[in-house]
Design a protein around this motif. Sequence first.
Motif, short mmCIF file in Angstrom:
data_model
loop_
_atom_site.label_atom_id
_atom_site.label_comp_id
_atom_site.label_asym_id
_atom_site.label_seq_id
_atom_site.Cartn_x
_atom_site.Cartn_y
_atom_site.Cartn_z
N LEU A 150 0.84 -1.20 0.00
CA LEU A 150 0.00 0.00 0.00
C LEU A 150 0.87 1.25 0.00
CD1 LEU A 150 -2.59 -1.14 2.69
CD2 LEU A 150 -2.90 -1.15 0.21
N PRO A 151 0.29 2.40 -0.30
CA PRO A 151 1.05 3.65 -0.18
C PRO A 151 1.56 3.83 1.24
CG PRO A 151 -0.96 4.02 -1.43
CD PRO A 151 -1.05 2.63 -0.87
N PRO A 152 2.61 4.61 1.43
CA PRO A 152 3.17 4.80 2.77
C PRO A 152 2.12 5.31 3.76
CG PRO A 152 4.63 5.71 1.12
CD PRO A 152 3.37 5.35 0.40
N ASN A 153 2.25 4.86 5.00
CA ASN A 153 1.44 5.31 6.13
C ASN A 153 -0.03 4.91 6.01
OD1 ASN A 153 3.77 6.72 7.16
ND2 ASN A 153 3.32 8.36 5.68
N GLN A 154 -0.32 3.86 5.22
CA GLN A 154 -1.69 3.40 5.11
C GLN A 154 -1.76 1.92 5.46
OE1 GLN A 154 -2.98 6.27 1.32
NE2 GLN A 154 -3.82 4.21 1.51
N THR A 155 -2.88 1.54 6.10
CA THR A 155 -3.13 0.14 6.43
C THR A 155 -4.22 -0.45 5.56
OG1 THR A 155 -4.67 0.80 8.18
CG2 THR A 155 -2.37 0.43 8.81
N THR A 156 -4.99 0.40 4.89
CA THR A 156 -6.00 -0.04 3.93
C THR A 156 -5.89 0.82 2.68
OG1 THR A 156 -7.66 1.42 4.93
CG2 THR A 156 -7.61 -0.87 5.69
#
Length: 419
Positions: A219-225
Amino acid sequence: MSNPLAIAAVTATLRNLLTAGVTADPDLADTVVTMQPLDRARVNGNTANQVNIFLYHVLPSGAWRNMDMPGRVKPGEIAQPPLGLNLYYLITAFGRDNDTQRPFSHQLMGRAMACLNDHPLLSSDEIKTALANNDLWLQLERVRFTLQPFSVEEIAKLWTGFQTQYRLSVAYEAAVVLIESSRAVVAALPVLQRGQGDSGIQSQTNLLSPFPTLEQIVLPPNQTTAQLGDTLTLTGYKLSGNQISVQFSHPLLTTPLTVSASTATDTEITVLLRSDVQAGAPAPNDPAIWPAGAYMVSVVISNKGQIDQTSNAMPLALSPAITTKLPMKAKRAKNGVVTCSLTCSPEVRPEQRVALMVGSQEIQSSPVANQTSQLSFVITGVDPGTYFIRLRVDGVDSQLVDRTTAIPEFDASQKVTIP
Protein backbone atom coordinates in the motif's frame (compact mmCIF):
# COMPACT_ATOMS: atom_id res chain seq x y z
CA MET A 1 36.33 -58.69 7.69
CA SER A 2 35.66 -62.23 8.99
CA ASN A 3 35.62 -65.68 7.46
CA PRO A 4 33.32 -68.67 8.21
CA LEU A 5 35.39 -69.43 11.33
CA ALA A 6 33.72 -66.45 13.02
CA ILE A 7 31.06 -68.49 14.86
CA ALA A 8 33.63 -70.97 16.16
CA ALA A 9 35.89 -68.07 17.17
CA VAL A 10 33.16 -66.56 19.35
CA THR A 11 32.53 -69.92 21.07
CA ALA A 12 36.22 -70.54 21.65
CA THR A 13 36.75 -67.03 23.01
CA LEU A 14 33.79 -67.42 25.36
CA ARG A 15 35.24 -70.71 26.63
CA ASN A 16 38.62 -69.11 27.35
CA LEU A 17 36.96 -66.14 29.03
CA LEU A 18 34.85 -68.33 31.35
CA THR A 19 37.76 -70.66 32.09
CA ALA A 20 39.92 -67.78 33.27
CA GLY A 21 37.11 -66.11 35.19
CA VAL A 22 35.71 -69.15 36.98
CA THR A 23 38.99 -70.90 37.88
CA ALA A 24 40.27 -67.69 39.45
CA ASP A 25 38.19 -68.75 42.48
CA PRO A 26 40.30 -71.23 44.50
CA ASP A 27 37.19 -73.25 45.37
CA LEU A 28 36.49 -73.69 41.66
CA ALA A 29 40.02 -74.29 40.40
CA ASP A 30 39.09 -77.77 39.13
CA THR A 31 36.33 -76.41 36.88
CA VAL A 32 36.27 -77.56 33.27
CA VAL A 33 34.50 -75.48 30.61
CA THR A 34 33.04 -77.71 27.89
CA MET A 35 31.19 -77.02 24.63
CA GLN A 36 28.94 -80.09 24.38
CA PRO A 37 25.28 -80.61 23.53
CA LEU A 38 23.32 -80.78 26.76
CA ASP A 39 22.50 -84.48 26.49
CA ARG A 40 26.25 -85.27 26.27
CA ALA A 41 27.68 -82.66 28.60
CA ARG A 42 27.59 -84.77 31.80
CA VAL A 43 28.62 -88.30 30.78
CA ASN A 44 30.98 -91.12 31.89
CA GLY A 45 30.26 -90.51 35.58
CA ASN A 46 31.84 -87.04 35.61
CA THR A 47 31.16 -85.36 38.98
CA ALA A 48 33.64 -82.45 38.85
CA ASN A 49 32.75 -78.77 38.63
CA GLN A 50 31.76 -78.05 35.06
CA VAL A 51 30.41 -75.14 32.99
CA ASN A 52 28.97 -76.09 29.63
CA ILE A 53 28.53 -73.70 26.70
CA PHE A 54 25.92 -74.70 24.15
CA LEU A 55 25.14 -72.68 21.01
CA TYR A 56 21.43 -73.41 20.74
CA HIS A 57 20.21 -70.80 18.25
CA VAL A 58 21.46 -68.53 15.43
CA LEU A 59 19.42 -65.64 13.99
CA PRO A 60 20.15 -63.04 11.29
CA SER A 61 20.97 -59.56 12.53
CA GLY A 62 18.20 -57.16 11.53
CA ALA A 63 20.53 -54.17 11.77
CA TRP A 64 22.96 -55.58 9.20
CA ARG A 65 20.55 -56.91 6.60
CA ASN A 66 21.32 -55.50 3.15
CA MET A 67 24.11 -53.30 4.48
CA ASP A 68 27.40 -53.01 2.62
CA MET A 69 30.58 -54.04 4.36
CA PRO A 70 32.27 -50.91 5.75
CA GLY A 71 35.63 -50.17 4.19
CA ARG A 72 35.16 -52.64 1.36
CA VAL A 73 32.32 -51.25 -0.74
CA LYS A 74 32.30 -47.64 -1.91
CA PRO A 75 29.20 -45.67 -2.93
CA GLY A 76 28.02 -46.75 -6.37
CA GLU A 77 29.65 -50.19 -6.18
CA ILE A 78 27.74 -53.46 -6.02
CA ALA A 79 28.54 -56.23 -3.55
CA GLN A 80 26.87 -59.06 -1.70
CA PRO A 81 26.02 -57.87 1.83
CA PRO A 82 27.82 -59.60 4.71
CA LEU A 83 26.07 -62.30 6.69
CA GLY A 84 25.26 -60.65 10.02
CA LEU A 85 24.42 -63.11 12.79
CA ASN A 86 23.30 -63.02 16.43
CA LEU A 87 24.39 -66.10 18.40
CA TYR A 88 22.46 -67.45 21.39
CA TYR A 89 24.31 -69.47 24.00
CA LEU A 90 23.03 -71.49 26.94
CA ILE A 91 25.47 -71.61 29.85
CA THR A 92 24.78 -74.53 32.22
CA ALA A 93 26.49 -75.13 35.59
CA PHE A 94 27.15 -78.63 37.02
CA GLY A 95 28.36 -78.68 40.64
CA ARG A 96 30.96 -81.02 42.18
CA ASP A 97 29.40 -84.29 43.36
CA ASN A 98 26.10 -82.96 42.00
CA ASP A 99 25.91 -80.43 44.87
CA THR A 100 25.52 -83.09 47.52
CA GLN A 101 27.78 -81.30 50.02
CA ARG A 102 27.72 -77.72 48.76
CA PRO A 103 25.83 -75.80 46.02
CA PHE A 104 28.85 -75.58 43.72
CA SER A 105 26.59 -75.17 40.64
CA HIS A 106 25.22 -71.94 42.14
CA GLN A 107 28.74 -70.73 42.84
CA LEU A 108 29.78 -71.61 39.29
CA MET A 109 26.82 -69.75 37.85
CA GLY A 110 27.57 -66.67 39.93
CA ARG A 111 31.20 -66.59 38.81
CA ALA A 112 30.27 -67.11 35.14
CA MET A 113 27.64 -64.37 35.14
CA ALA A 114 29.93 -61.98 37.02
CA CYS A 115 32.66 -62.64 34.47
CA LEU A 116 30.36 -61.78 31.52
CA ASN A 117 28.93 -58.78 33.35
CA ASP A 118 32.41 -57.33 33.86
CA HIS A 119 33.60 -58.38 30.42
CA PRO A 120 30.68 -57.94 27.99
CA LEU A 121 32.85 -57.13 24.95
CA LEU A 122 35.35 -59.49 23.35
CA SER A 123 38.67 -57.81 22.61
CA SER A 124 40.61 -58.31 19.40
CA ASP A 125 43.50 -60.03 21.17
CA GLU A 126 41.17 -62.51 22.92
CA ILE A 127 39.51 -63.49 19.65
CA LYS A 128 42.81 -63.73 17.77
CA THR A 129 44.37 -66.18 20.21
CA ALA A 130 41.24 -68.27 20.82
CA LEU A 131 41.14 -69.98 17.42
CA ALA A 132 43.79 -70.31 14.76
CA ASN A 133 43.22 -68.80 11.31
CA ASN A 134 40.13 -66.83 12.30
CA ASP A 135 39.93 -63.17 11.34
CA LEU A 136 36.94 -62.14 13.43
CA TRP A 137 39.32 -60.00 15.46
CA LEU A 138 39.56 -57.66 12.44
CA GLN A 139 35.80 -56.95 12.53
CA LEU A 140 34.97 -53.28 12.91
CA GLU A 141 32.02 -53.90 15.21
CA ARG A 142 32.89 -55.68 18.44
CA VAL A 143 31.02 -58.74 19.72
CA ARG A 144 28.88 -58.00 22.77
CA PHE A 145 27.29 -60.47 25.22
CA THR A 146 23.84 -59.61 26.59
CA LEU A 147 21.90 -61.58 29.20
CA GLN A 148 18.56 -62.92 27.91
CA PRO A 149 15.86 -62.81 30.64
CA PHE A 150 13.88 -66.00 29.96
CA SER A 151 10.60 -66.67 31.74
CA VAL A 152 9.82 -70.05 33.37
CA GLU A 153 7.61 -70.98 30.43
CA GLU A 154 10.37 -70.19 27.91
CA ILE A 155 12.91 -72.22 29.89
CA ALA A 156 10.52 -75.18 30.06
CA LYS A 157 9.95 -75.12 26.30
CA LEU A 158 13.69 -74.86 25.65
CA TRP A 159 14.65 -77.84 27.81
CA THR A 160 11.76 -79.92 26.52
CA GLY A 161 13.28 -79.61 23.06
CA PHE A 162 16.65 -80.80 24.42
CA GLN A 163 14.97 -83.96 25.81
CA THR A 164 17.11 -83.96 28.91
CA GLN A 165 16.67 -83.05 32.56
CA TYR A 166 16.79 -79.38 33.44
CA ARG A 167 19.94 -77.97 35.00
CA LEU A 168 20.67 -74.47 36.25
CA SER A 169 21.22 -72.39 33.09
CA VAL A 170 21.23 -68.84 31.72
CA ALA A 171 21.08 -67.63 28.13
CA TYR A 172 23.23 -64.95 26.47
CA GLU A 173 23.13 -63.26 23.09
CA ALA A 174 26.39 -62.59 21.24
CA ALA A 175 26.00 -59.86 18.64
CA VAL A 176 27.06 -59.19 16.05
CA VAL A 177 29.12 -61.65 13.98
CA LEU A 178 29.78 -60.58 10.40
CA ILE A 179 30.81 -63.18 7.83
CA GLU A 180 32.09 -61.59 4.68
CA SER A 181 30.81 -62.76 1.31
CA SER A 182 33.29 -64.45 -0.99
CA ARG A 183 31.71 -62.90 -4.06
CA ALA A 184 33.72 -60.13 -5.70
CA VAL A 185 32.66 -56.51 -5.66
CA VAL A 186 31.46 -55.05 -8.97
CA ALA A 187 33.09 -51.66 -9.27
CA ALA A 188 32.90 -49.48 -12.36
CA LEU A 189 35.80 -47.33 -13.47
CA PRO A 190 36.01 -44.06 -11.53
CA VAL A 191 34.61 -40.83 -12.97
CA LEU A 192 37.36 -38.76 -14.57
CA GLN A 193 36.05 -35.42 -13.33
CA ARG A 194 33.00 -34.33 -11.35
CA GLY A 195 32.25 -30.80 -12.42
CA GLN A 196 34.62 -27.85 -12.51
CA GLY A 197 37.70 -28.47 -10.38
CA ASP A 198 36.41 -31.99 -9.61
CA SER A 199 34.24 -30.40 -6.91
CA GLY A 200 31.05 -32.12 -8.00
CA ILE A 201 27.97 -30.83 -9.72
CA GLN A 202 25.84 -28.55 -7.62
CA SER A 203 22.12 -28.43 -8.25
CA GLN A 204 19.16 -27.00 -6.43
CA THR A 205 15.54 -27.69 -7.12
CA ASN A 206 13.45 -24.68 -8.08
CA LEU A 207 10.78 -24.28 -5.45
CA LEU A 208 9.09 -21.44 -7.30
CA SER A 209 5.79 -22.08 -8.99
CA PRO A 210 5.92 -22.16 -12.80
CA PHE A 211 2.83 -19.92 -12.85
CA PRO A 212 2.44 -16.19 -12.14
CA THR A 213 2.43 -15.75 -8.37
CA LEU A 214 1.61 -12.80 -6.14
CA GLU A 215 3.44 -12.59 -2.82
CA GLN A 216 2.49 -9.16 -1.45
CA ILE A 217 0.34 -6.10 -2.06
CA VAL A 218 2.19 -2.97 -0.96
CA LEU A 219 0.00 0.00 0.00
CA PRO A 220 1.05 3.65 -0.18
CA PRO A 221 3.17 4.80 2.77
CA ASN A 222 1.44 5.31 6.13
CA GLN A 223 -1.69 3.40 5.11
CA THR A 224 -3.13 0.14 6.43
CA THR A 225 -6.00 -0.04 3.93
CA ALA A 226 -6.40 1.09 0.32
CA GLN A 227 -8.43 4.05 -0.89
CA LEU A 228 -9.75 5.05 -4.29
CA GLY A 229 -7.01 6.79 -6.28
CA ASP A 230 -4.16 4.92 -4.57
CA THR A 231 -1.33 3.36 -6.54
CA LEU A 232 -0.72 -0.20 -5.40
CA THR A 233 2.48 -2.18 -5.85
CA LEU A 234 2.06 -5.91 -6.41
CA THR A 235 5.20 -8.04 -5.90
CA GLY A 236 5.82 -11.66 -6.86
CA TYR A 237 7.46 -13.54 -9.71
CA LYS A 238 6.75 -14.50 -13.32
CA LEU A 239 4.54 -11.38 -13.67
CA SER A 240 5.79 -10.11 -17.05
CA GLY A 241 3.98 -10.49 -20.36
CA ASN A 242 2.69 -8.67 -23.43
CA GLN A 243 -0.36 -7.33 -21.63
CA ILE A 244 -0.78 -7.15 -17.86
CA SER A 245 -4.07 -6.42 -16.12
CA VAL A 246 -5.20 -6.63 -12.51
CA GLN A 247 -8.59 -7.99 -11.48
CA PHE A 248 -10.43 -6.87 -8.33
CA SER A 249 -13.18 -9.26 -7.22
CA HIS A 250 -15.85 -8.26 -4.68
CA PRO A 251 -18.79 -10.35 -3.39
CA LEU A 252 -21.27 -7.67 -4.59
CA LEU A 253 -19.83 -7.53 -8.13
CA THR A 254 -21.00 -10.02 -10.74
CA THR A 255 -17.78 -9.56 -12.73
CA PRO A 256 -14.36 -8.44 -11.46
CA LEU A 257 -13.15 -4.91 -12.04
CA THR A 258 -10.23 -4.97 -14.49
CA VAL A 259 -7.44 -2.37 -14.40
CA SER A 260 -4.46 -2.21 -16.75
CA ALA A 261 -1.09 -2.21 -15.01
CA SER A 262 0.74 1.12 -14.98
CA THR A 263 4.17 -0.55 -14.98
CA ALA A 264 5.15 -4.19 -14.98
CA THR A 265 8.32 -6.26 -14.53
CA ASP A 266 8.83 -9.92 -13.82
CA THR A 267 8.70 -9.27 -10.06
CA GLU A 268 6.70 -6.06 -9.60
CA ILE A 269 3.53 -4.44 -10.94
CA THR A 270 2.08 -1.01 -10.14
CA VAL A 271 -1.60 -0.28 -10.66
CA LEU A 272 -3.82 2.73 -10.04
CA LEU A 273 -6.95 1.87 -8.10
CA ARG A 274 -9.53 2.72 -10.75
CA SER A 275 -11.61 1.06 -13.47
CA ASP A 276 -10.59 1.04 -17.12
CA VAL A 277 -12.50 3.53 -19.28
CA GLN A 278 -14.85 2.07 -21.82
CA ALA A 279 -17.29 3.78 -24.17
CA GLY A 280 -20.18 5.16 -22.20
CA ALA A 281 -18.66 4.01 -18.91
CA PRO A 282 -18.38 6.19 -15.79
CA ALA A 283 -15.19 8.04 -14.92
CA PRO A 284 -12.21 5.78 -14.11
CA ASN A 285 -12.33 6.31 -10.37
CA ASP A 286 -16.09 6.79 -10.09
CA PRO A 287 -17.01 5.75 -6.51
CA ALA A 288 -20.21 4.27 -7.87
CA ILE A 289 -18.15 1.47 -9.46
CA TRP A 290 -16.13 0.41 -6.41
CA PRO A 291 -17.95 -0.83 -3.29
CA ALA A 292 -15.97 -0.53 -0.08
CA GLY A 293 -15.01 -3.73 1.70
CA ALA A 294 -12.85 -6.78 1.10
CA TYR A 295 -11.50 -7.59 -2.39
CA MET A 296 -9.47 -10.46 -3.86
CA VAL A 297 -6.78 -9.23 -6.23
CA SER A 298 -5.20 -11.31 -9.00
CA VAL A 299 -3.03 -10.62 -12.05
CA VAL A 300 -3.95 -11.71 -15.59
CA ILE A 301 -1.03 -12.08 -18.03
CA SER A 302 -1.73 -12.19 -21.75
CA ASN A 303 0.85 -13.27 -24.31
CA LYS A 304 0.20 -13.43 -28.04
CA GLY A 305 -0.69 -16.92 -29.20
CA GLN A 306 -0.97 -18.28 -25.65
CA ILE A 307 -3.76 -18.87 -23.16
CA ASP A 308 -4.09 -16.14 -20.54
CA GLN A 309 -2.52 -16.99 -17.20
CA THR A 310 -4.05 -15.88 -13.91
CA SER A 311 -2.07 -15.62 -10.69
CA ASN A 312 -3.18 -16.54 -7.22
CA ALA A 313 -5.52 -14.09 -5.46
CA MET A 314 -4.57 -11.96 -2.45
CA PRO A 315 -6.87 -10.00 -0.14
CA LEU A 316 -7.19 -6.22 -0.20
CA ALA A 317 -9.33 -3.98 2.02
CA LEU A 318 -10.79 -0.88 0.35
CA SER A 319 -11.75 1.58 3.06
CA PRO A 320 -14.56 4.14 2.85
CA ALA A 321 -13.86 7.84 3.32
CA ILE A 322 -16.07 10.51 4.86
CA THR A 323 -16.31 13.26 2.22
CA THR A 324 -18.31 15.71 4.36
CA LYS A 325 -16.17 18.54 5.70
CA LEU A 326 -14.79 17.59 9.09
CA PRO A 327 -14.91 18.25 11.97
CA MET A 328 -18.67 18.32 11.85
CA LYS A 329 -21.54 18.94 14.25
CA ALA A 330 -24.53 16.66 14.69
CA LYS A 331 -28.04 18.13 14.82
CA ARG A 332 -30.49 17.81 17.68
CA ALA A 333 -34.16 18.10 16.75
CA LYS A 334 -36.83 19.65 18.93
CA ASN A 335 -37.85 16.21 20.10
CA GLY A 336 -34.29 15.62 21.33
CA VAL A 337 -33.27 13.17 18.62
CA VAL A 338 -29.64 13.64 17.51
CA THR A 339 -28.99 13.03 13.81
CA CYS A 340 -25.66 12.93 12.00
CA SER A 341 -25.82 13.18 8.20
CA LEU A 342 -22.74 12.80 6.02
CA THR A 343 -21.54 11.81 2.58
CA CYS A 344 -19.04 9.07 1.80
CA SER A 345 -16.97 7.52 -0.97
CA PRO A 346 -17.33 4.90 -2.38
CA GLU A 347 -21.08 4.80 -2.51
CA VAL A 348 -22.90 2.46 -0.17
CA ARG A 349 -25.13 -0.30 -1.51
CA PRO A 350 -28.30 -1.64 0.16
CA GLU A 351 -26.67 -5.03 0.76
CA GLN A 352 -23.82 -3.56 2.81
CA ARG A 353 -23.65 -3.20 6.57
CA VAL A 354 -22.89 0.42 7.44
CA ALA A 355 -22.18 1.93 10.84
CA LEU A 356 -20.69 5.08 12.32
CA MET A 357 -18.29 4.53 15.19
CA VAL A 358 -18.76 7.45 17.58
CA GLY A 359 -15.98 7.14 20.11
CA SER A 360 -16.30 3.50 21.11
CA GLN A 361 -20.01 3.12 20.31
CA GLU A 362 -21.40 1.74 17.07
CA ILE A 363 -24.33 3.60 15.51
CA GLN A 364 -26.15 1.74 12.73
CA SER A 365 -27.04 3.63 9.56
CA SER A 366 -30.61 4.29 8.61
CA PRO A 367 -31.64 1.81 5.86
CA VAL A 368 -30.85 2.84 2.27
CA ALA A 369 -33.09 1.70 -0.57
CA ASN A 370 -30.64 2.37 -3.39
CA GLN A 371 -26.95 2.82 -3.93
CA THR A 372 -26.05 6.18 -2.44
CA SER A 373 -23.35 8.33 -0.92
CA GLN A 374 -25.80 10.05 1.47
CA LEU A 375 -25.94 8.47 4.94
CA SER A 376 -27.88 9.33 8.06
CA PHE A 377 -27.32 8.11 11.62
CA VAL A 378 -29.62 8.50 14.64
CA ILE A 379 -27.36 8.78 17.69
CA THR A 380 -28.70 7.50 20.99
CA GLY A 381 -27.02 6.62 24.23
CA VAL A 382 -24.11 9.01 23.65
CA ASP A 383 -23.48 11.89 26.00
CA PRO A 384 -22.99 15.40 24.57
CA GLY A 385 -19.39 16.09 23.66
CA THR A 386 -16.82 15.79 20.90
CA TYR A 387 -15.85 12.33 19.67
CA PHE A 388 -13.58 10.76 17.09
CA ILE A 389 -15.60 9.09 14.33
CA ARG A 390 -15.00 6.28 11.84
CA LEU A 391 -17.24 5.06 9.05
CA ARG A 392 -17.41 1.26 8.93
CA VAL A 393 -18.62 -0.50 5.77
CA ASP A 394 -18.64 -4.31 5.71
CA GLY A 395 -16.08 -4.40 8.50
CA VAL A 396 -13.60 -1.96 6.91
CA ASP A 397 -13.12 1.38 8.71
CA SER A 398 -12.30 4.77 7.30
CA GLN A 399 -8.81 5.93 8.18
CA LEU A 400 -8.61 7.62 11.57
CA VAL A 401 -4.93 7.28 12.51
CA ASP A 402 -2.43 9.74 11.11
CA ARG A 403 0.77 7.76 10.52
CA THR A 404 2.74 10.56 8.86
CA THR A 405 3.99 11.80 12.23
CA ALA A 406 6.91 10.34 14.12
CA ILE A 407 4.48 8.84 16.61
CA PRO A 408 1.10 7.80 15.14
CA GLU A 409 -1.80 9.84 16.45
CA PHE A 410 -5.51 10.25 15.78
CA ASP A 411 -6.47 12.60 12.96
CA ALA A 412 -7.87 15.61 14.80
CA SER A 413 -10.20 16.45 11.92
CA GLN A 414 -12.11 13.17 12.16
CA LYS A 415 -14.48 14.35 14.88
CA VAL A 416 -18.16 15.04 15.47
CA THR A 417 -19.63 17.27 18.15
CA ILE A 418 -22.87 16.10 19.73
CA PRO A 419 -24.83 18.98 21.24
